[in-house]
Design a protein around this motif. Structure first.
Motif, PDB file in Angstrom:
ATOM      1  N   LEU A  49     -15.171  21.156  34.228  1.00 42.20           N
ATOM      2  CA  LEU A  49     -14.321  20.234  35.146  1.00 42.20           C
ATOM      3  C   LEU A  49     -14.914  19.725  36.194  1.00 42.20           C
ATOM      4  O   LEU A  49     -15.528  20.832  36.850  1.00 42.20           O
ATOM      5  CB  LEU A  49     -12.885  20.709  35.025  1.00 42.20           C
ATOM      6  N   ALA A  50     -15.276  18.550  36.596  1.00 46.23           N
ATOM      7  CA  ALA A  50     -15.797  18.092  37.928  1.00 46.23           C
ATOM      8  C   ALA A  50     -14.651  18.064  38.903  1.00 46.23           C
ATOM      9  O   ALA A  50     -13.359  17.758  38.573  1.00 46.23           O
ATOM     10  CB  ALA A  50     -16.514  16.934  37.593  1.00 46.23           C
ATOM     11  N   HIS A  51     -14.886  18.302  39.957  1.00 45.22           N
ATOM     12  CA  HIS A  51     -14.037  18.645  41.156  1.00 45.22           C
ATOM     13  C   HIS A  51     -14.841  17.947  42.324  1.00 45.22           C
ATOM     14  O   HIS A  51     -15.666  18.657  42.708  1.00 45.22           O
ATOM     15  CB  HIS A  51     -13.521  19.664  41.397  1.00 45.22           C
ATOM     16  N   GLY A  52     -14.225  16.852  42.972  1.00 48.10           N
ATOM     17  CA  GLY A  52     -14.855  16.216  44.091  1.00 48.10           C
ATOM     18  C   GLY A  52     -14.172  16.373  45.584  1.00 48.10           C
ATOM     19  O   GLY A  52     -14.593  15.918  46.313  1.00 48.10           O
ATOM     20  N   GLY A  53     -13.292  17.367  45.552  1.00 50.41           N
ATOM     21  CA  GLY A  53     -12.710  17.643  46.634  1.00 50.41           C
ATOM     22  C   GLY A  53     -13.528  18.236  47.805  1.00 50.41           C
ATOM     23  O   GLY A  53     -14.370  19.055  47.529  1.00 50.41           O
ATOM     24  N   ASP A  54     -12.893  18.122  49.125  1.00 49.11           N
ATOM     25  CA  ASP A  54     -13.465  19.025  50.371  1.00 49.11           C
ATOM     26  C   ASP A  54     -13.089  20.209  50.431  1.00 49.11           C
ATOM     27  O   ASP A  54     -11.833  20.569  51.005  1.00 49.11           O
ATOM     28  CB  ASP A  54     -13.408  17.887  51.512  1.00 49.11           C
ATOM     29  N   ILE A  55     -13.832  21.294  50.103  1.00 47.48           N
ATOM     30  CA  ILE A  55     -13.333  22.516  50.384  1.00 47.48           C
ATOM     31  C   ILE A  55     -13.192  23.081  51.605  1.00 47.48           C
ATOM     32  O   ILE A  55     -12.794  24.369  51.905  1.00 47.48           O
ATOM     33  CB  ILE A  55     -13.933  23.582  49.242  1.00 47.48           C
ATOM     34  N   ALA A  56     -13.806  22.498  52.443  1.00 52.48           N
ATOM     35  CA  ALA A  56     -13.537  22.969  54.080  1.00 52.48           C
ATOM     36  C   ALA A  56     -12.229  22.326  54.691  1.00 52.48           C
ATOM     37  O   ALA A  56     -12.021  22.280  55.665  1.00 52.48           O
ATOM     38  CB  ALA A  56     -14.788  22.638  54.945  1.00 52.48           C
ATOM     39  N   THR A  57     -11.252  21.670  53.650  1.00 52.18           N
ATOM     40  CA  THR A  57     -10.075  21.417  54.086  1.00 52.18           C
ATOM     41  C   THR A  57      -9.077  22.277  53.239  1.00 52.18           C
ATOM     42  O   THR A  57      -9.403  22.652  52.157  1.00 52.18           O
ATOM     43  CB  THR A  57      -9.580  19.984  53.804  1.00 52.18           C
ATOM     44  N   SER A  58      -7.902  22.631  53.970  1.00 53.20           N
ATOM     45  CA  SER A  58      -6.968  23.541  53.092  1.00 53.20           C
ATOM     46  C   SER A  58      -6.801  22.674  51.693  1.00 53.20           C
ATOM     47  O   SER A  58      -6.458  23.233  50.703  1.00 53.20           O
ATOM     48  CB  SER A  58      -5.751  23.825  53.989  1.00 53.20           C
ATOM     49  N   ALA A  59      -6.350  21.350  52.238  1.00 51.54           N
ATOM     50  CA  ALA A  59      -5.866  20.593  50.675  1.00 51.54           C
ATOM     51  C   ALA A  59      -6.859  20.651  49.642  1.00 51.54           C
ATOM     52  O   ALA A  59      -6.700  20.708  48.363  1.00 51.54           O
ATOM     53  CB  ALA A  59      -5.536  19.231  51.037  1.00 51.54           C
ATOM     54  N   GLY A  60      -8.163  20.170  50.196  1.00 53.41           N
ATOM     55  CA  GLY A  60      -9.216  20.370  49.037  1.00 53.41           C
ATOM     56  C   GLY A  60      -9.362  21.858  48.435  1.00 53.41           C
ATOM     57  O   GLY A  60      -9.780  21.804  47.068  1.00 53.41           O
ATOM     58  N   ALA A  61      -9.394  22.679  49.203  1.00 60.37           N
ATOM     59  CA  ALA A  61      -9.686  23.966  48.792  1.00 60.37           C
ATOM     60  C   ALA A  61      -8.223  24.391  47.717  1.00 60.37           C
ATOM     61  O   ALA A  61      -8.570  25.108  46.650  1.00 60.37           O
ATOM     62  CB  ALA A  61      -9.651  25.245  49.623  1.00 60.37           C
ATOM     63  N   ALA A  62      -6.984  24.034  48.135  1.00 59.20           N
ATOM     64  CA  ALA A  62      -5.778  24.197  47.493  1.00 59.20           C
ATOM     65  C   ALA A  62      -6.189  23.506  45.780  1.00 59.20           C
ATOM     66  O   ALA A  62      -5.724  24.068  44.969  1.00 59.20           O
ATOM     67  CB  ALA A  62      -4.863  23.963  48.048  1.00 59.20           C
ATOM     68  N   SER A  63      -6.466  22.342  46.044  1.00 59.31           N
ATOM     69  CA  SER A  63      -6.752  21.525  44.873  1.00 59.31           C
ATOM     70  C   SER A  63      -7.752  21.864  43.900  1.00 59.31           C
ATOM     71  O   SER A  63      -7.584  21.738  42.633  1.00 59.31           O
ATOM     72  CB  SER A  63      -7.058  19.976  45.346  1.00 59.31           C
ATOM     73  N   LEU A  64      -8.798  22.804  44.495  1.00 60.58           N
ATOM     74  CA  LEU A  64      -9.901  23.299  43.658  1.00 60.58           C
ATOM     75  C   LEU A  64      -9.182  24.459  42.635  1.00 60.58           C
ATOM     76  O   LEU A  64      -9.501  24.649  41.589  1.00 60.58           O
ATOM     77  CB  LEU A  64     -10.883  23.928  44.369  1.00 60.58           C
ATOM     78  N   VAL A  65      -8.470  25.280  43.369  1.00 62.67           N
ATOM     79  CA  VAL A  65      -7.641  26.163  42.633  1.00 62.67           C
ATOM     80  C   VAL A  65      -6.889  25.889  41.609  1.00 62.67           C
ATOM     81  O   VAL A  65      -6.739  26.241  40.548  1.00 62.67           O
ATOM     82  CB  VAL A  65      -7.036  27.589  43.808  1.00 62.67           C
ATOM     83  N   THR A  66      -6.003  24.844  42.023  1.00 57.29           N
ATOM     84  CA  THR A  66      -4.959  24.201  41.438  1.00 57.29           C
ATOM     85  C   THR A  66      -5.682  23.657  39.871  1.00 57.29           C
ATOM     86  O   THR A  66      -5.193  23.530  38.853  1.00 57.29           O
ATOM     87  CB  THR A  66      -3.967  23.269  42.029  1.00 57.29           C
ATOM     88  N   ALA A  67      -6.784  22.940  40.344  1.00 55.13           N
ATOM     89  CA  ALA A  67      -7.453  22.356  39.244  1.00 55.13           C
ATOM     90  C   ALA A  67      -7.969  23.448  38.039  1.00 55.13           C
ATOM     91  O   ALA A  67      -7.580  23.290  36.926  1.00 55.13           O
ATOM     92  CB  ALA A  67      -8.860  21.727  39.581  1.00 55.13           C
ATOM     93  N   ALA A  68      -8.226  24.594  38.565  1.00 60.36           N
ATOM     94  CA  ALA A  68      -8.576  25.615  37.626  1.00 60.36           C
ATOM     95  C   ALA A  68      -7.331  26.106  36.742  1.00 60.36           C
ATOM     96  O   ALA A  68      -7.449  26.350  35.525  1.00 60.36           O
ATOM     97  CB  ALA A  68      -9.448  26.802  38.243  1.00 60.36           C
ATOM     98  N   LEU A  69      -6.317  26.269  37.510  1.00 61.46           N
ATOM     99  CA  LEU A  69      -5.199  26.649  36.809  1.00 61.46           C
ATOM    100  C   LEU A  69      -4.519  25.815  35.894  1.00 61.46           C
ATOM    101  O   LEU A  69      -3.905  26.041  34.882  1.00 61.46           O
ATOM    102  CB  LEU A  69      -4.057  27.151  38.043  1.00 61.46           C
TER     103      LEU A  69
END
Length: 303
Positions: free
Chosen positions: A68-88
């Motif tokens: 799965l591709a994820h384009g969020g900014d992981i240096a923001t809390s929202a982007g990092a949270a969405s990365l974990v959420t995407a996997a789950l």
């Protein structure tokens, strides 16, 4: 391949190119389902498109894997949270986090401005902390619910962070911070079934191409390419698997076919007067200790 990561779900940041892409492909080849994160920014962190992440995810799927591709900014809390959420949300679990995203803004210290300092510390150090923080919160909740994870985190440090590097004060400081963060996370998260290690890679990527153009060229005639990013990924894949049980809080260097366990700060020669030193006494004692100590390793760029 041996299926070392079959059943695991892995997240790799900065996985659109270079080392991150190699890690994502290697994890997928060993059976992991992979969330491929990348903003698609330039070498200095400007611009941005999610296309590189999508290309790598497509490449994994074309080879029979799941991604799965994820384009969020992981240096923001929202982007990092969405990365974990995407996997789950997509795969129902998260087992492995590979923190790899980063870029360079090299300057000598007298020319290094505040924006260049902040930008590099943000993507490397904060970009490691936030995905780790959100993944750790999930794993802690799982452990407390009686579903102890077999979780793995692989952070990306650098020889610059271990020894220093001329012209890279911001990058070296960020990578040194990642090493310390790795040690703290390993100590804090072990009770929840999480192992945390770091790898200092040496490979030919966009970030190293200009600095090491002469020494990192691919060999002719199909010989062993010691600087290929793919050489680092087997160690990262093993550290991201259940097979590395008991290995945590360690820093490794990986280059070509070489793997080195790095041994960091530890007490060396010492002396104790049992009372307060005078400045002259402290100086004389320190010089004696230095004479008995191991010599310091040279900073990159001074050899």
């Amino acid at each position: 391949m041996t299926g070392l990561c079959t059943g695991r779900v892995a997240v790799v940041t900065g996985a659109g190119r270079g080392l991150g892409r190699a890690h994502a492909l290697a994890l997928a080849a060993e059976g992991a389902r992979v969330v491929v994160n990348d903003l698609g920014v330039g070498l200095d962190g400007t611009g941005g498109t999610g296309t590189p992440a999508q290309r790598v995810a497509d490449e994994i799927r074309a080879g029979g894997g799941e991604a799965l591709a994820h384009g969020g900014d992981i240096a923001t809390s929202a982007g990092a949270a969405s990365l974990v959420t995407a996997a789950l949300d997509t795969y129902g679990r998260l087992d492995t986090l590979v923190n790899n995203a980063g870029f360079l803004r090299d300057r000598m210290l007298v020319n290094l401005d505040e924006d260049d300092w902040d930008a590099v510390l943000r993507v490397h150090l904060k970009g490691h902390f936030l995905p780790l923080r959100h993944a750790a919160a999930h794993w802690r909740a799982e452990a407390k619910a009686g579903r102890a994870p077999v979780a793995r985190v692989v952070n990306t440090t650098s020889g610059a962070g271990l020894l220093g590097s001329v012209g890279q004060g911001n990058y070296a400081a960020a990578k040194a911070g990642i090493t310390a963060l790795t040690l703290v996370a390993a100590a804090e998260l072990g009770r929840y079934g999480v192992q945390v290690n770091a790898v200092a890679p040496a490979a030919r990527t966009r970030m190293t191409a200009q600095t090491f153009a002469d020494t990192m060229a691919a060999p002719p005639d199909g010989g062993f390419d010691a600087m290929a990013p793919d050489n680092v990924s087997p160690l990262v894949t093993w550290l991201g698997s259940a097979a590395c049980a008991g290995v945590t809080g360690r820093v490794f260097e990986a280059e070509g076919g070489r793997i080195t366990v790095m041994e960091g700060w530890r007490p060396g020669p010492t002396t104790d007067k049992g009372a307060r030193w005078s400045p002259a006494e402290a100086g004389a004692a320190t010089l004696a200790l230095l004479a008995a100590a191991e010599p310091v390793q040279p900073v990159y760029g001074t050899r």
